[in-house]
Scaffold this motif. Structure first.
Motif, mmCIF file in Angstrom:
data_model
loop_
_atom_site.group_PDB
_atom_site.id
_atom_site.type_symbol
_atom_site.label_atom_id
_atom_site.label_comp_id
_atom_site.label_asym_id
_atom_site.label_seq_id
_atom_site.Cartn_x
_atom_site.Cartn_y
_atom_site.Cartn_z
ATOM 1 N N LYS A 157 4.565 -34.857 -19.738
ATOM 2 C CA LYS A 157 5.538 -34.763 -18.662
ATOM 3 C C LYS A 157 5.175 -35.732 -17.536
ATOM 4 C CE LYS A 157 8.953 -32.040 -17.001
ATOM 5 N NZ LYS A 157 10.157 -31.621 -17.748
ATOM 6 N N VAL A 158 3.850 -35.745 -17.191
ATOM 7 C CA VAL A 158 3.384 -36.614 -16.101
ATOM 8 C C VAL A 158 3.583 -38.071 -16.467
ATOM 9 C CG1 VAL A 158 1.343 -37.360 -14.813
ATOM 10 C CG2 VAL A 158 1.746 -34.934 -15.210
ATOM 11 N N GLU A 159 3.205 -38.385 -17.719
ATOM 12 C CA GLU A 159 3.365 -39.774 -18.171
ATOM 13 C C GLU A 159 4.820 -40.200 -18.047
ATOM 14 O OE1 GLU A 159 1.739 -39.822 -22.058
ATOM 15 O OE2 GLU A 159 -0.348 -39.951 -21.336
ATOM 16 N N GLU A 160 5.686 -39.266 -18.424
ATOM 17 C CA GLU A 160 7.108 -39.573 -18.372
ATOM 18 C C GLU A 160 7.544 -39.893 -16.948
ATOM 19 O OE1 GLU A 160 11.304 -37.338 -19.439
ATOM 20 O OE2 GLU A 160 9.399 -36.351 -19.780
ATOM 21 N N LEU A 161 7.023 -39.119 -15.973
ATOM 22 C CA LEU A 161 7.354 -39.329 -14.576
ATOM 23 C C LEU A 161 6.787 -40.636 -14.058
ATOM 24 C CD1 LEU A 161 6.732 -35.741 -13.242
ATOM 25 C CD2 LEU A 161 8.906 -36.952 -13.221
ATOM 26 N N LEU A 162 5.552 -40.964 -14.520
ATOM 27 C CA LEU A 162 4.916 -42.191 -14.052
ATOM 28 C C LEU A 162 5.627 -43.437 -14.586
ATOM 29 C CD1 LEU A 162 1.150 -41.177 -14.277
ATOM 30 C CD2 LEU A 162 2.552 -41.388 -12.228
ATOM 31 N N VAL A 163 6.094 -43.316 -15.798
ATOM 32 C CA VAL A 163 6.793 -44.462 -16.406
ATOM 33 C C VAL A 163 8.108 -44.709 -15.697
ATOM 34 C CG1 VAL A 163 7.927 -45.265 -18.512
ATOM 35 C CG2 VAL A 163 5.694 -44.195 -18.619
ATOM 36 N N ALA A 194 -2.616 -27.051 -25.878
ATOM 37 C CA ALA A 194 -1.207 -27.376 -26.082
ATOM 38 C C ALA A 194 -0.502 -27.505 -24.739
ATOM 39 C CB ALA A 194 -0.545 -26.276 -26.933
ATOM 40 N N GLU A 195 -0.841 -26.644 -23.828
ATOM 41 C CA GLU A 195 -0.186 -26.661 -22.525
ATOM 42 C C GLU A 195 -0.534 -27.925 -21.768
ATOM 43 O OE1 GLU A 195 -0.489 -23.709 -18.842
ATOM 44 O OE2 GLU A 195 -0.445 -22.664 -20.773
ATOM 45 N N SER A 196 -1.826 -28.274 -21.849
ATOM 46 C CA SER A 196 -2.239 -29.456 -21.082
ATOM 47 C C SER A 196 -1.657 -30.721 -21.701
ATOM 48 C CB SER A 196 -3.758 -29.534 -20.981
ATOM 49 O OG SER A 196 -4.308 -29.946 -22.201
ATOM 50 N N ARG A 197 -1.504 -30.702 -23.063
ATOM 51 C CA ARG A 197 -0.886 -31.864 -23.701
ATOM 52 C C ARG A 197 0.571 -31.996 -23.235
ATOM 53 N NH1 ARG A 197 -1.189 -31.012 -29.364
ATOM 54 N NH2 ARG A 197 -3.364 -31.676 -29.294
ATOM 55 N N ALA A 198 1.255 -30.891 -23.190
ATOM 56 C CA ALA A 198 2.656 -30.913 -22.762
ATOM 57 C C ALA A 198 2.769 -31.412 -21.327
ATOM 58 C CB ALA A 198 3.236 -29.496 -22.889
#
Lengths: 324, 353
Positions: free
Chosen positions: B326-332, B318-322
């Protein structure tokens, strides 16, 4: 298919004890304090002359049996002269009386032999005689160097309060007394200048156990006599083996000497040693022998048709005599 | 030291105490051998099959007291008790004391050397009623108290636990459990009843009747059974205190871990019990429910760890999914602020220099 029978034995799982060869009797030809030797050859000659008739009587009694003779030199408490001086005198005085000594031991060997302390082995084998009412709940008295056969009354302890009104005196009571008591306290050791010093009685009790071949350290016999073939003797007692085996005049082979250890011991002594020997008996009466060692001696005796009393103290006897 | 028993109604009385050695880690073979060399000049014995055991040399204690009896008779006994210690797997310490009662011959006390020549034997000065004495020692509702083998065994254990080789910091808090037992020679061919009484958490009484068994073998059976009874009690106690039903997983695991590390592998019931006494062991095991309760306790502990494992994997997932989200959001949406989640650095930002 036949089911195989496998027996696995792990070496250290079963305790083992070394077997020692035994004569029928170990005969000790008297004892002298170091000071007595200072009296010169005359003292030694008189000594052995007094021992000789008893020796002959005992030898006649043990005809055809293996009897080894021994002499213990008391160099634990004082060392006036070394083995090179003392032992030849001793042997010639004995020979002059018609006695031959098979083994000479030094008393300090009862305290320490190499790294092993036979005196400590004995101390740890002592099981004090219980007073009536001992049910195991109270630990046995921690004998601070003393062993007793009795319970002591108040009078015994209250000596320091010299001016206090006399407490009711209760007499000592021998544990397991028949009708009346004979109470005895024996000092096993004390400290001299911070060093532990074994008492004469304790070392003599060790001497008896060595002669009976009943002491073992980690399963091994603690003393093994070493041959002395007549060469030069050392000048220091510390350089002499614990027990030496001497050549018997006229006997062709050293190996055929009767063994140092024996089923029974007999000690010929002057009456001045009787209290020490009574103390020895008190100690041995409260000494437990390793059951494996005891069983081994038993088995050896049975195989030779020798009757051996189960109690150690009954295997030792004394002849007390004074010079006539 | 094998104690002979007379054919005419010899009885063996004994007490075994079991506890944890007061030390942070298990003793190795050579350390344990040194620790249990309780008598000068006599080395402790060691065997590693089927499980590692170090056995101390034995000592004697002098006794002269009334014998225990259920009917309150006054019979004096004189002799010695044998005592010693056993260290199982470098970890579980057992001490024991035992003596064999036989009828004396003279009706009076002998010289002490007489008794020392018969180690581990107490002679009664009057007639010996085997059943009465056995019931008085190891039966319910003790009558006249007598030989206190428990005190002898307790002193033996205390002398080992007082050794300077111990750091006094055991990984588990464990009670000492005592087994007081009596073996009566039954008539040949008679049915051999065994009576076990659980007095409380710390005391069990065991009455055995047997027509053939060697004292040492029976002693081995009782040491083995006492060891496993102690293991079960200790583990059940830890499980009860670990509060397995609570959500605070860490605390439960912290409490269970020492059991897993230090105790579970010592379980090997009847490993040192001979074939002829195995039925007795099995009957006792059934009566105490030993093996079944043990399996249950072990299952609960392992299940609790398994559950914790699943929970931690799930939590990690769950932590790694979260984190990925977050990372995807930053990359986008790059360039929006310099605050990155902890642990993620912008490449080439020069922060390394």
């Amino acid at each position: 298919m036949i089911r195989p029978e496998v027996e696995v034995e792990v070496e250290t799982a079963t305790p083992r004890v070394e077997r020692v060869p035994r004569s029928h009797l170990s005969l000790e030809l008297g004892h002298l304090y170091m000071e007595d030797f200072a009296g010169g050859p005359e003292v030694l000659k008189r000594h052995f002359a007094a021992v000789k008739p008893w020796h002959d009587f005992l030898m006649a009694q043990h005809k055809g049996l293996r009897v080894s003779t021994c002499f213990l030199v008391d160099e634990y408490f004082s060392q006036l002269s070394g083995p090179a001086d003392l032992i030849p005198d001793l042997l010639s005085a004995a020979a002059e009386a018609g006695l031959s000594i098979d083994y000479v031991a030094r008393e300090s060997a009862c305290a320490v032999i190499d790294q092993v302390s036979p005196a400590k082995l004995l101390l740890d084998s002592i099981v004090p005689v219980p007073a009536q009412g001992s049910d195991g709940s109270v630990p046995p008295p921690q004998y601070s160097g003393w062993l007793t056969n009795s319970e002591h009354g108040i009078g015994h302890r209250g000596i320091s309060e010299a001016m206090a009104p006399a407490a009711a005196w209760t007499p000592p009571r021998e544990n397991g007394a028949r009708a009346h008591s004979i109470s005895m306290d024996v000092e096993l050791w004390d400290k001299k200048d911070g060093a532990l010093q074994w008492s004469c009685a304790h070392l003599s009790a060790v001497w008896q156990l060595l002669r009976l071949g009943l002491l073992r350290h980690e399963g091994k016999a603690v003393v093994e006599p070493e041959d002395w073939t007549g060469g030069a003797l050392p000048s220091e007692w510390a350089d002499l083996p614990a027990v030496i085996r001497l050549p018997r005049p006229g006997a062709p082979r050293q190996r055929h000497r009767p063994s140092f250890a024996a089923y029974r011991t007999l000690t010929i002594l002057e009456t001045r040693f009787s209290s020490v020997e009574q103390a020895v008996r008190l100690i041995l009466e409260q000494t437990s022998i390793d059951p494996l060692v005891a069983a081994q001696a038993d088995e050896q005796a049975r195989a030779e048709g020798v009757e051996l009393p189960p109690e150690t103290v009954r295997r030792i006897s004394h002849v007390f005599t004074d010079r006539s | 030291m094998s104690s002979p028993t007379g054919p005419d109604g010899g009885i063996v009385l004994g007490e075994v105490r079991t506890g944890l050695i007061r030390h942070a880690r298990s003793f190795t073979e050579s350390e344990a051998t040194r620790l249990l060399t309780l008598v000068h000049g006599k080395t402790a014995r060691y065997t590693d099959y089927p499980r590692p055991v170090v056995i101390s040399p034995e000592s004697l204690t002098g006794l002269d007291c009334p014998l225990p009896t259920a009917r309150g008779r006054n019979v004096r006994g004189v002799g010695t008790a044998v005592s010693g210690a056993v260290l199982n797997g470098g970890r579980v310490l057992q001490s024991y004391a035992r003596t064999t009662l036989v009828p004396g011959t003279h009706g009076r006390r002998h010289n002490w050397s007489h008794y020392l020549a018969r180690p581990g034997i107490v002679e009664s000065l009057k007639r010996l009623d085997a059943d009465d004495v056995a019931a008085g020692f190891a039966g319910q509702g003790r009558g006249r108290p007598g030989i206190d083998l428990g005190a002898v065994a307790a002193r033996t254990m205390a002398s080992v636990q007082a050794s300077r080789a111990l750091d006094g910091d055991p990984p588990v808090n464990a009670a000492v459990v005592s087994w007081r037992w009596a073996l009566v020679r039954a008539a040949p061919g008679s049915r051999a009843p065994v009576r076990l009484t659980v007095v409380d958490d710390h005391t069990r009484l065991l009455l055995l009747n047997s027509d053939e068994h060697d004292t040492d073998d029976v002693m081995g059976l009782i040491l083995d059974f006492a060891l496993h009874d102690w293991l079960l009690s200790t583990v059940e106690d830890v499980v009860a205190r670990a509060d397995l039903e609570s959500e605070a997983s860490d605390r439960a695991l912290r409490r269970l871990r020492p059991v897993l590390v230090h105790l579970l592998h010592h379980w090997m019931p009847a490993a040192r019990v001979g074939d002829d006494l195995l039925p007795v062991f099995e009957a006792l095991d059934r009566a105490r429910g030993l093996s079944r309760r043990w399996d249950n306790a072990v299952r609960r502990i392992r299940d609790r760890f398994r559950l914790a494992e699943i929970q931690s994997v799930a939590a990690a997932t769950a932590e790694s999914r979260a984190l990925r989200l977050k990372v995807e959001e930053l990359l986008v949406r790059p360039g929006r602020g310099s605050a990155l989640p902890e642990g993620i650095r912008r490449v080439g930002s020069g922060e390394d220099r």
